[in-house]
Write a protein that holds these residues in place. Structure first.
Motif, PDB file in Angstrom:
ATOM      1  N   ARG A  65       0.835  -1.200   0.000  1.00  9.86           N
ATOM      2  CA  ARG A  65       0.000   0.000   0.000  1.00  9.86           C
ATOM      3  C   ARG A  65       0.871   1.252   0.000  1.00  9.86           C
ATOM      4  N   ALA A  66       1.936   1.206   0.775  1.00 14.54           N
ATOM      5  CA  ALA A  66       2.792   2.380   0.933  1.00 14.54           C
ATOM      6  C   ALA A  66       3.888   2.475  -0.116  1.00 14.54           C
ATOM      7  N   HIS A  67       4.330   1.322  -0.647  1.00 16.27           N
ATOM      8  CA  HIS A  67       5.581   1.345  -1.407  1.00 16.27           C
ATOM      9  C   HIS A  67       5.512   0.699  -2.786  1.00 16.27           C
ATOM     10  N   TRP A  68       4.318   0.414  -3.297  1.00 19.14           N
ATOM     11  CA  TRP A  68       4.210  -0.177  -4.637  1.00 19.14           C
ATOM     12  C   TRP A  68       3.191   0.623  -5.430  1.00 19.14           C
ATOM     13  N   PRO A  69       3.606   1.443  -6.362  1.00 16.89           N
ATOM     14  CA  PRO A  69       2.677   2.329  -7.084  1.00 16.89           C
ATOM     15  C   PRO A  69       1.476   1.637  -7.708  1.00 16.89           C
ATOM     16  N   PRO A 295       5.400 -14.231  -2.355  1.00 18.20           N
ATOM     17  CA  PRO A 295       5.060 -12.881  -2.830  1.00 18.20           C
ATOM     18  C   PRO A 295       4.676 -11.983  -1.667  1.00 18.20           C
ATOM     19  N   LEU A 296       4.900 -10.730  -1.762  1.00 19.71           N
ATOM     20  CA  LEU A 296       5.809  -9.932  -2.565  1.00 19.71           C
ATOM     21  C   LEU A 296       6.498  -8.948  -1.641  1.00 19.71           C
ATOM     22  N   ARG A 297       7.580  -8.367  -2.099  1.00 19.30           N
ATOM     23  CA  ARG A 297       8.230  -7.249  -1.428  1.00 19.30           C
ATOM     24  C   ARG A 297       8.384  -6.126  -2.444  1.00 19.30           C
ATOM     25  N   TYR A 298       8.789  -4.915  -1.972  1.00 22.04           N
ATOM     26  CA  TYR A 298       8.796  -3.754  -2.844  1.00 22.04           C
ATOM     27  C   TYR A 298       9.993  -2.866  -2.528  1.00 22.04           C
ATOM     28  N   ALA A 299      10.596  -2.320  -3.582  1.00 24.70           N
ATOM     29  CA  ALA A 299      11.764  -1.450  -3.405  1.00 24.70           C
ATOM     30  C   ALA A 299      11.312  -0.037  -3.056  1.00 24.70           C
ATOM     31  N   ILE A 300      11.743   0.436  -1.892  1.00 22.03           N
ATOM     32  CA  ILE A 300      11.427   1.801  -1.463  1.00 22.03           C
ATOM     33  C   ILE A 300      12.302   2.799  -2.208  1.00 22.03           C
ATOM     34  N   GLY A 314      10.068   1.199  -6.547  1.00 18.75           N
ATOM     35  CA  GLY A 314       8.716   0.890  -6.968  1.00 18.75           C
ATOM     36  C   GLY A 314       8.539  -0.480  -7.583  1.00 18.75           C
ATOM     37  N   GLU A 315       9.637  -1.202  -7.839  1.00 18.70           N
ATOM     38  CA  GLU A 315       9.511  -2.542  -8.402  1.00 18.70           C
ATOM     39  C   GLU A 315       9.139  -3.548  -7.324  1.00 18.70           C
ATOM     40  N   ALA A 316       8.401  -4.564  -7.744  1.00 22.78           N
ATOM     41  CA  ALA A 316       8.062  -5.665  -6.846  1.00 22.78           C
ATOM     42  C   ALA A 316       9.178  -6.701  -6.863  1.00 22.78           C
TER      43      ALA A 316
END
Length: 413
Positions: A65-69, A295-300, A314-316
């Motif tokens: 929610r916070a870190h994946w556009p 799944p999944l993590r996200y690049a801040i 923004g990448e997963a």
């Protein structure tokens, strides 16, 4: 949905039918391979050193929610929405993760797990007692009649739900891990899961007991300073405890039995004292972890990788633990071999870093207890079909078999 990487994504098979071939592709793809996971592009990390670093990197978040556009767009149609759009510590980051983990951790202390040891022993013994009543040469599905009921009984004891509720949970949790479901079926399955969780919460609010559900409800209802659980977090946490404490342990039991029956020389190592049952558990978790991808993590922020590539902000990120566990840089030329005497037993089946699985000691105990008792009670147990006829679960996440047919006491001819 498009990738931030110019690389053409490698499409992961939703059925997981040839996951070992996919491991090789991911190994060859560098530090992070662009993959398509049911229509979503992510960077699959199968290099163990890189993966361990990312799992402890503050620039990698679990909070989509916070870190994946594309989060809001993806959750409308993605079949795996429940994996990323749930309120619990699995999808929390930073202080929120620490808060949620602090509330749950008391249920998984070493003392509490040790106290469950006798309970697990009795559960397994009682189930094996029922299996002794079958005719000598009858084919028994050990996944259905042993691997399933043990963790279901344990998690029922831990969370305080009844046998009748357990049946409902089991059918629905299977759907959480089925990556061949359509988005509509996945949404319906998620709604059914929350319905039975709501029933559990209502019954425990009315009749609390000495169980984790009652403890979490008490935390939810008594702490008004924001440090406790919201109603959504309570439901999400119970969903995590049920699914993580059930499906993964079923798969671990299934895979351990299968590997021992197809590698009798490894079973001989245990019987001769050259290895112990805990070695079997760890080598099974390494070679055939209960979950292939997480799944999944996200690049801040942009994260530079050792091979000169970058995971862009923004990448997963997909943790490909099955491939990482078999990476030759970690376990050499024998990485694809089953060896319970292996000196280095390290693996990522339970994760790494702050998200390391709280229930790992309990899962290990359950698998070890099943193996000890099964091979003691039925020393001549054998597969009833050639190993090539065993069918994988339809999932790119869950790693187990649809059935595990065996003969417990082969007839003497």
């Amino acid at each position: 949905m498009t990738s931030l990487s110019p690389q053409q994504p490698y499409v992961l098979d939703p059925t997981g039918a040839d996951r070992h071939a996919e491991h090789k592709v991911l190994h060859a793809g560098g530090a992070a391979t662009s993959v398509d996971i049911l229509g979503v592009t992510a960077r699959a990390v199968a290099d163990p050193a890189v993966l361990k670093d990312l799992l402890t990197n503050r620039d990698i978040s679990k909070d989509g929610r916070a870190h994946w556009p594309p989060f809001e767009e993806v959750i409308q149609t993605w079949p795996l929405t429940l994996w990323i759009n749930v309120d619990n510590m699995f999808t929390a980051f930073g202080g929120e993760h620490r808060r949620l983990r602090r509330l749950i951790a008391p249920a998984f202390t070493a003392r509490r797990i040790a106290a469950l040891g006798e309970v697990v022993e009795t559960i397994v013994s009682d189930i094996l007692d029922t299996l002794t009543t079958h005719p000598a040469d009858e084919i028994i599905d050990l996944r259905e009649q042993l691997a399933f009921p043990v963790p279901i009984a344990v998690i029922a004891r831990l969370l305080g739900f009844s046998p009748s509720q357990a049946v409902g949970f089991r059918m629905i949790v299977d759907g959480v891990f089925d990556t061949t479901l359509t988005a509509a079926l996945a949404r319906a399955n998620a709604a059914a899961l929350y319905e039975v969780i709501n029933e559990l919460i209502a019954s425990k609010r009315a009749h609390p007991g000495e169980d984790l559900t009652s403890h979490l409800i008490a935390v939810r209802d008594s702490e008004g300073d924001g440090s406790g659980l919201s109603e959504d977090e309570l439901r999400g946490t119970l969903m995590l405890m049920i699914s993580a404490g059930y499906e993964t342990t079923v798969n671990a039991i299934d895979q351990a039995i299968t590997l021992l029956l197809t590698h009798p020389e490894q079973l001989d190592h245990v019987r001769s004292g050259r290895a112990v049952w805990s070695d079997v558990v760890e080598e099974t978790l390494r070679l055939e972890p209960p979950a292939t991808h997480i799944p999944l993590r996200y690049a801040i922020n942009d994260v530079d990788l050792p091979d000169g590539t970058t995971i862009a902000k923004g990448e997963a990120v997909l943790a490909s633990v099955g491939a990482a566990n078999r990476h030759p840089s970690w376990h050499g030329e024998t990485a694809d071999s089953y060896d319970v005497t292996r000196v280095t037993q390290e693996h990522l089946a339970f994760g790494h870093g702050v998200h390391f699985c709280l229930g790992a000691p309990l899962a290990r105990m359950e698998v070890k207890t099943v193996l000890e008792q099964l091979f003691d009670r039925f020393p001549k147990v054998e597969l009833a079909v050639p190993v090539g006829e065993l069918t994988q679960i339809n999932s790119l996440i869950s790693n187990g078999h649809q059935q595990l047919p065996v003969r417990l006491r082969p007839a003497v001819h």
